[in-house]
Every structure is written in structure tokens, then in C-alpha cells.
Write an enzyme that holds these catalytic residues in place. Structure first.
Site, PDB file in Angstrom:
ATOM      1  N   GLU A   1     -16.218   4.941   1.231  1.00 15.90           N
ATOM      2  CA  GLU A   1     -14.954   5.170   1.915  1.00 15.90           C
ATOM      3  C   GLU A   1     -14.752   6.659   2.135  1.00 15.90           C
ATOM      4  O   GLU A   1     -15.235   7.493   1.358  1.00 15.90           O
ATOM      5  CB  GLU A   1     -13.780   4.620   1.102  1.00 15.90           C
ATOM      6  CG  GLU A   1     -13.751   3.105   1.012  1.00 15.90           C
ATOM      7  CD  GLU A   1     -12.573   2.596   0.207  1.00 15.90           C
ATOM      8  OE1 GLU A   1     -11.939   3.410  -0.481  1.00 15.90           O
ATOM      9  OE2 GLU A   1     -12.303   1.396   0.267  1.00 15.90           O
TER      10      GLU A   1
ATOM     11  N   ARG B   1      -2.501 -10.932 -10.307  1.00 13.17           N
ATOM     12  CA  ARG B   1      -1.814 -11.168 -11.572  1.00 13.17           C
ATOM     13  C   ARG B   1      -0.509 -10.390 -11.571  1.00 13.17           C
ATOM     14  O   ARG B   1      -0.226  -9.630 -10.645  1.00 13.17           O
ATOM     15  CB  ARG B   1      -2.673 -10.706 -12.743  1.00 13.17           C
ATOM     16  CG  ARG B   1      -3.154  -9.256 -12.576  1.00 13.17           C
ATOM     17  CD  ARG B   1      -3.905  -8.747 -13.769  1.00 13.17           C
ATOM     18  NE  ARG B   1      -4.588  -7.495 -13.526  1.00 13.17           N
ATOM     19  CZ  ARG B   1      -4.037  -6.300 -13.517  1.00 13.17           C
ATOM     20  NH1 ARG B   1      -2.738  -6.174 -13.739  1.00 13.17           N
ATOM     21  NH2 ARG B   1      -4.745  -5.214 -13.304  1.00 13.17           N
TER      22      ARG B   1
END
Length: 684
Positions: free
Chosen positions: A200, A292
Site C-alpha cells: 500500500e 467483533r
């Protein structure tokens, strides 16, 4: 709604889930390891099941034992908390196979977001903004080099299956790329069993902004606004706040809608967090999705007035989302500080030991609110999985508590956080409380100039020596010592006191002290008749302790004292641990050791030597046995700590009378390792 759930976690998140269960009338089951037999989360639940040894690999990661415990106790569902098995695809599948509801997203969603490269491909298809980069399957080294050269340096190499900063390398120049790639792949293979990487564009001074999303089984999906989690050390968060400072209403809506699009792309259900990297005033890019509940979820609860754990339970039981997007509102500002047992000045290395004294600011333990509408919230909230007397072990995350504050504005929340941190009192392991105080008070943080490099960029200022209220703290330590040694019960006989009482005339006594932090020795002189003392600098310290209000040797905890220095008066609290006086005053914590000359003389007379561990670690060699005669400097024990070996040598000549630890034992910071009879020899 469920009647009983098992909480497959420990510490503060297990206590947090248990609290919501209790409020809703749901029975809760705890699981615990050997090290957690007497832990707070065990006491917080209605039932508890032992699942193995002290390490996570022997207990909290053994999902077959957790499922067996759920079946044995009749739990209908399992809440995984965060960490451990919370994003484990195999665990979610095993729960489903056993007929137990996994309180989390579908297995397919966990799998889709488990690979960074696959997740980015899905986000690209869903039109979620991505950082420019290469996320392809072809891992040919020359191809990767060409891709990096084409996007321009600096670039960031990241393990596709990674996390926690492992398998991550920044590359500044093309000629450094090949070596960095090889190193990144080795670490990725070692840590995750997968050496695939992605590339990236490296963004300078990025912010870490994340969005809380929720989705139900009926197609509903909403975002519960954003959080800024930019302040990090070792790629782990230190301070979080909601909402993220400086976002316009339009940008907040754009990021929220992008997060919902990310959740819909994987048919998400339950609580999730979509993490973005933000640069400039308005550019944001998808980083990853955590499938989560997050550690920092309390700040979202504080600004929405909602119980996100309750939302999780309701969605997992098949109910629709309690509120629509239009019904969700922001109220004020919240900040969370993670209080850890660690050494900030030693690279934030974890610290272990018993919490001999633990006092947090007054607050509630969790937010209570109805499911359908925002509820009231306290200005200060404490989420903790430990109590005074518990031990921070080397087996798990060394978090002591999460301190969360709420204010009508960010400025009010900052002021409240500063006051709350100054009220924290911890004796035992080292903590990051003082470091947190510095960050909160720093100009970059208070001014909202946030990015992930804040700590490194301002390292010199954040770790600079601070002038503490030395004389004020010493005066309070003297007051505590004089109270303890001078007789405490009202009306006690002077013959029972140790204050050097005289029938005629006065008495002057000098106390020898050692500043534990600076290892500096000094003296303070107390003139009994005038009830004042003079320290080594000539400052008058007038005694004003609570002599008649309590009995020292039968009391516990810290006590309040006062002292006058010239024209000013100071008050504070003192916790006494043997001859060490821990003083909390004016927002600072200091510790002084009374050099008890009579006790030291007795030790010398009996020939006893104490050798203690300089830091937590493992014993890897014991070089002596009881009866061994040693000279000063003789190596006695070798410890491994912080990936280095440390040899403990004899402080004086003598005979080893007792060895207290064996090879392989874990020892806490300051633990006595053996007993040395100083000056004695086996040739008597």
C-alpha cells in the site's frame, strides 16, 4: 432472548458482558484457567467452569473445552468477547455444529474479513475507498517490486493474514524493497503460517478513525458513528474518543455509509468495526474490518447512551435492531484511557505483580440503558477485570482498567479525564498512568492534532523528566511514619509508643529516607516538642496527621494526611507497604523507603541477605544450592527477561541458606529469589 450464555473470555470484557446479562436476567457462565481461579470475572458470573492451564494455549484458546462447558451447563449461546477466539472461523463453525449460537457474525463474514487482501477485493467491489496499492494473488518478487516502484515511495508492506503490527515494513527507497520484502515474508510465515503480502502507499501522518456498525438477521444495518483511535504505541491503541474530532457532518455521514456498505458486502450480522485511515481533512480509506466488539466500545456507548452488549444479545437471538439510523443521535464527547501494567520508559514493556493497592476514581462500572432509547450515563466509568489483591501475570494482556469519561464538549471531557487520571492510585506493578496524564495534557492531543505517530513525534516531551512535589510528598510520608511509630490509639499509654517520649525536655529524631524512583537518599529531622520537622533543605514541615482516628496495624488501604509547609498546606493519601511509603498528592505518585536503621541492624546481626528479581522473567539457571559458600559477586541465578539474560550476583560474601525458585519458574518483579546468610561460612 437467551436464558443462559457462556462468556468465552476473561478480564474486563467478561465482567462487562456479565453485567449486561445480570441486568437482563440472563444467567452467565464463566470459564477460567489455573491462573484465573480467583479472578473477578469468575465471581461476576453465576457459574464457572475450569478449562485448563494458565497459558491461553492451554485454556482460552481450547475451543473444544469451551464448547463442552457450554453444553454441560446448558448455555444456549457463547459470547466470545474480543481477542482469543472472537474472530476464529473454526470456533464459530464448531459452535454452530454443536447447536450453540455464536454471538457474532456468520462464519462466512469472519472468513471474508480474515484475509486483508480478500477483504480489500470485496471492498473494491462494494465501492468502499481503498488506499492505493497492490492486493493481488501473484507474489512474484519482481512483480511486487514493479508495483511498488509504480505507486511511488514510501510504501508499506503488510502481511495479508497479519495483525498487531507483525509482518509489516515501511520502505522508503526502491533499492531497499527486496530486503524488506524478504524480511516481511519471513515474519509473516512465522507468525501466521502464510507469507502472502500486500503493498500500500504509505500515508504520512495518518489518522486512525473507525466506525461502529451493527446489522441484524433481517437486512437491517446502521452505523453508530465514529471513534478516533490514532494515539497508539507498538501499533496498539492507548487513547480513544468518540466522536472523532474535526469531522464535518457530511464526512461523518459518508464514512458511516461506507462502513455500512462494507458490512452489507459480506452479509454481516452483529457488532463490527470498520477501520479507516484518514489523511487531510476529508480523504479516508478502508483499512480492515474487525468482526467483533472492540476494546474501545465504551466511548460509543457513552455518546449514544446505548448498551452495545445488549444489542449483540438481541441481534444474536433473532430480534431486529432496536433503533433505525434516523433514531440514532450523538450526545457530547467521550474519551477512554487504557490503564496498563507496563513501563512506558522501557518501551512499554509489560509489568507484573500483585495489586497491593488499587483505587480508581468514583464512577460506574458500565453504562445502563434501555434497548430502545438512550439512557443516562455517568460522567466517569470504570471497566476493569481486576481487584485490589489480584496479580497481573505474564500470561495475559496486562490491562488494569479502562477509564472512560463523558462531557458535554471535548474540552469538558479532557478536563474530566485529567482529573480522573490524577485520582488513580496503583501500588504494585508499574503503570502508564503518569504517561497518560502527559498525553492528555499535551498540546497536540488537547488541540486535536491527532495521528498515529503522535507518541513517536513528541517522544522527547512526553518522556521528559517532571518536577514532582517532593517536599509535599515527603511531609506526608513523615506524617504517616510518625503516626505509625508514635502510638495511634487515642488514650494509649506512652510506654506503648515508639515516639521517644520524655518526661522532661524535648527530643529530636532524624529519619533516613530513600526516594525509590531516583534512588536518592536524604534525611528529615523531627523536633518532638514543637511538633514540626526540618528536611535536609531547611524547609519546615508541620505534622498534621490523623493520629487518633485509626489504628495503623489493624487498618488496610491508604489513609489521608495533611502537612503545613511554611504558609501552604498540603493533603494527600499514603499507602504503607512495610517500610515503603507510597504518597499520592497533587496528582502525582511518589514512593519513599524509610531506612529503618534498627531493622537493618537486626538483619545484619542475623546475617540475612535478600536478593530480588530486577524485573519479571523466567529462571533459566540456578548456579548454587543451599549450603553453597559464595564470595561477593559470585553468580547465583540467571534470569531471562525481555529476551535478554540477566545474572544475579551475590551482594556480599556468605552462605546460601535457601533457594526459592527452580529452573523454568516465572518470577514477578521484585520477587525474592534466595536467602543469603551474609558473612557466614560453611567452615565453622
Amino acid at each position: 432472548m437467551f436464558n443462559k450464555i457462556l462468556i468465552a473470555n476473561r478480564g474486563e470484557i467478561a465482567c462487562r458482558v456479565a453485567a449486561t446479562c445480570k441486568r437482563l436476567g440472563i444467567a452467565s457462565v464463566a470459564v477460567y484457567s489455573d491462573a484465573d481461579a480467583n479472578a473477578k470475572h469468575v465471581a461476576a458470573c453465576d457459574e464457572a467452569v475450569h478449562i485448563g492451564g494458565s497459558t491461553a494455549a492451554e485454556s482460552y484458546l481450547r475451543y473444544e473445552r469451551i464448547i463442552a462447558a457450554a453444553l454441560a451447563t446448558g448455555a444456549q449461546a457463547v459470547h466470545p468477547g474480543y481477542g482469543f477466539l472472537s474472530e476464529n472461523e473454526a470456533f464459530a463453525q464448531a459452535c454452530e455444529a454443536a447447536g450453540i449460537v455464536f454471538i457474532g457474525p456468520p462464519v462466512e463474514a469472519i472468513a471474508a474479513m480474515g484475509s486483508k487482501a480478500a477483504a480489500k477485493a470485496l471492498m473494491h467491489a462494494a465501492a468502499v475507498p481503498l488506499v492505493p496499492g497492490y492486493h493481488g494473488d501473484d507474489q512474484d518478487a519482481q512483480l511486487l517490486q514493479r508495483e511498488a516502484d509504480a505507486m511511488g515511495y514510501p510504501v508499506l508492506l503488510k502481511a495479508s493474514a497479519g495483525g498487531g503490527g507483525k509482518g509489516m515494513r515501511g520502505v522508503e527507497r526502491s533499492e531497499d524493497f527486496a530486503a524488506a520484502l524478504a524480511s516481511c515474508k519471513r515474519e509473516a510465515a512465522s507468525s501466521f503460517g502464510n507469507d502472502r503480502v500486500l503493498i500500500e502507499k504509505y500515508l504520512t501522518r495518518p489518522r486512525h478513525v473507525e466506525v461502529q456498525v451493527f446489522a441484524d438477521q433481517h437486512g437491517g444495518a446502521v452505523y453508530l458513528f465514529d471513534r478516533d483511535c490514532s494515539v497508539q504505541r507498538r501499533h496498539q491503541k492507548v487513547l480513544e474518543e468518540a466522536p472523532a474530532p474535526g469531522l464535518s457532518a457530511e464526512l461523518r455521514r459518508e464514512m458511516g455509509e461506507a462502513a455500512v456498505a462494507a458490512a452489507r458486502a459480506v452479509n454481516y450480522v452483529g457488532a463490527g468495526t470498520v477501520e479507516f485511515i484518514m489523511t487531510g481533512a476529508s480523504d479516508f480509506y478502508f483499512m480492515e474490518m474487525n468482526t467483533r466488539l472492540q476494546v474501545e466500545h465504551p466511548v460509543t456507548e457513552m455518546v449514544t447512551g446505548l448498551d452495545l452488549v445488549e444489542w449483540q444479545l438481541r441481534v444474536a437471538s433473532g430480534e431486529p435492531l432496536p433503533l433505525t439510523q434516523a433514531q440514532l443521535k450523538l450526545d457530547g464527547h467521550a474519551i477512554e484511557a487504557r490503564i496498563y501494567a507496563e513501563h512506558p520508559a522501557r518501551g512499554f514493556l509489560p509489568s507484573t505483580g500483585t495489586l497491593k493497592h488499587l483505587r480508581m476514581p468514583e464512577g460506574v462500572e458500565f453504562t445502563i440503558s434501555p434497548a430502545g432509547a438512550p439512557g443516562s450515563r455517568a460522567a466517569v466509568r470504570i471497566d476493569s477485570g481486576v481487584r485490589e489483591g489480584d496479580t497481573i501475570t505474564p500470561f495475559y494482556d496486562p490491562m488494569i482498567a479502562k477509564l472512560i469519561v463523558h462531557g458535554a464538549t471535548r474540552a469538558e471531557a479532557l478536563a474530566r479525564m485529567s482529573r480522573a487520571l490524577r485520582a488513580c492510585e496503583v501500588v504494585g506493578p508499574h503503570t502508564n498512568v503518569e504517561f497518560l496524564q502527559r498525553i492528555v495534557a499535551s498540546e497536540p492531543f488537547s488541540g486535536g492534532d491527532l495521528d498515529t505517530g503522535l507518541i513517536e513525534r513528541h517522544h522527547e516531551a512526553l518522556f521528559a523528566p517532571v518536577k514532582k512535589p517532593f517536599r509535599e510528598a515527603l511531609a506526608l510520608a513523615c506524617a504517616a511514619l510518625l503516626t505509625r511509630e508514635g502510638g495511634t490509639a487515642h488514650g494509649a499509654s506512652p510506654w506503648d509508643a515508639l515516639s521517644h517520649w520524655r518526661l522532661n525536655g524535648g527530643y529530636t529524631q532524624t529519619f533516613a529516607w530513600r526516594d525509590i524512583e531516583s534512588e536518592t537518599a536524604f534525611a528529615a529531622t523531627f523536633a518532638r516538642d514543637s511538633r514540626d520537622s526540618h528536611d535536609s533543605g531547611g524547609q519546615t514541615l508541620e505534622y498534621a496527621g490523623q493520629r487518633d482516628s485509626f489504628t495503623w496495624w489493624s487498618g488496610t488501604g491508604a489513609h489521608e494526611f495533611g502537612a503545613t509547609l511554611g504558609d501552604s498546606h498540603v493533603t494527600g493519601r499514603v499507602f504503607v507497604d512495610g517500610d515503603v511509603f507510597h504518597v499520592f498528592c497533587l496528582g502525582e505518585a511518589q514512593a519513599f523507603e524509610w531506612q529503618n536503621l534498627l531493622a537493618h541492624a537486626a538483619d545484619a546481626e542475623h546475617g540475612e541477605g535478600r536478593l530480588t528479581a530486577p524485573m519479571p522473567g523466567k529462571v533459566i539457571a540456578v548456579l548454587v544450592e543451599p549450603g553453597t559458600v559464595v564470595e561477593k559477586g559470585t553468580p547465583l541465578i540467571v534470569m531471562e527477561a525481555m529476551k535478554m539474560e540477566h545474572t544475579i550476583g551475590a551482594p556480599a560474601a556468605g552462605t546460601v541458606s535457601e533457594v526459592l525458585y527452580a529452573v523454568g519458574d516465572q518470577v514477578a518483579d521484585g520477587a525474592q529469589l534466595l536467602v543469603l546468610e551474609v558473612g557466614l561460612s560453611g567452615a565453622a
